[in-house]
Design an enzyme around this catalytic site. Structure first.
Site, PDB file in Angstrom:
ATOM      1  N   ARG A   1       0.816  -1.215   0.000  1.00 33.63           N
ATOM      2  CA  ARG A   1       0.000   0.000   0.000  1.00 33.63           C
ATOM      3  C   ARG A   1       0.849   1.264   0.000  1.00 33.63           C
ATOM      4  O   ARG A   1       0.569   2.204  -0.753  1.00 33.63           O
ATOM      5  CB  ARG A   1      -0.967   0.004   1.192  1.00 33.63           C
ATOM      6  CG  ARG A   1      -2.030  -1.092   1.096  1.00 33.63           C
ATOM      7  CD  ARG A   1      -2.860  -1.192   2.343  1.00 33.63           C
ATOM      8  NE  ARG A   1      -1.973  -1.527   3.463  1.00 33.63           N
ATOM      9  CZ  ARG A   1      -2.232  -1.265   4.740  1.00 33.63           C
ATOM     10  NH1 ARG A   1      -3.342  -0.644   5.076  1.00 33.63           N
ATOM     11  NH2 ARG A   1      -1.394  -1.606   5.686  1.00 33.63           N
TER      12      ARG A   1
ATOM     13  N   ASN B   1      -6.072  -2.968   2.008  1.00 36.68           N
ATOM     14  CA  ASN B   1      -6.049  -4.414   2.198  1.00 36.68           C
ATOM     15  C   ASN B   1      -7.485  -4.891   2.333  1.00 36.68           C
ATOM     16  O   ASN B   1      -8.325  -4.197   2.919  1.00 36.68           O
ATOM     17  CB  ASN B   1      -5.292  -4.790   3.470  1.00 36.68           C
ATOM     18  CG  ASN B   1      -3.791  -4.632   3.329  1.00 36.68           C
ATOM     19  OD1 ASN B   1      -3.253  -4.597   2.225  1.00 36.68           O
ATOM     20  ND2 ASN B   1      -3.104  -4.543   4.454  1.00 36.68           N
TER      21      ASN B   1
END
Length: 94
Positions: A18, A36
């Site tokens: 990320r 996520n």
């Protein structure tokens, strides 16, 4: 302007996916978000100029050096005019 939603499958959580995605998107002038998912995948939306979005989609097939990407699904969507790029929390009740 284009928008694409990607879901990345593999060993992609806990490997700075990320954070690296956010910095890569910002470097290419692409807006959107990444998060996520509870099933171990990563979902992202990339929005902006076609060239930049395509660069991010290509990047998602490899991810950061510590990721192991097995599969990437890509879906074209209507742009929403997103500004900036953020890391979103994992959704509850997925």
């Amino acid at each position: 302007m284009v928008r694409k939603r990607v879901v990345v499958i593999g060993d992609v959580q806990g490997v700075f996916f990320r954070n690296t995605c956010r910095s890569t998107a910002r470097a290419h002038g692409v807006a959107g978000w990444v998060r996520n998912l509870p099933d171990g995948t990563v979902e992202a939306v990339f929005e902006g100029a076609a060239e930049g979005v395509d660069e991010l989609v290509a990047w998602a097939h490899d991810g950061p050096p510590t990721a192991i990407v097995d599969e990437v699904s890509v879906r074209q969507e209507e742009p929403e005019g997103i500004v900036g790029f953020e890391i979103r929390p994992t959704p509850l009740g997925f």
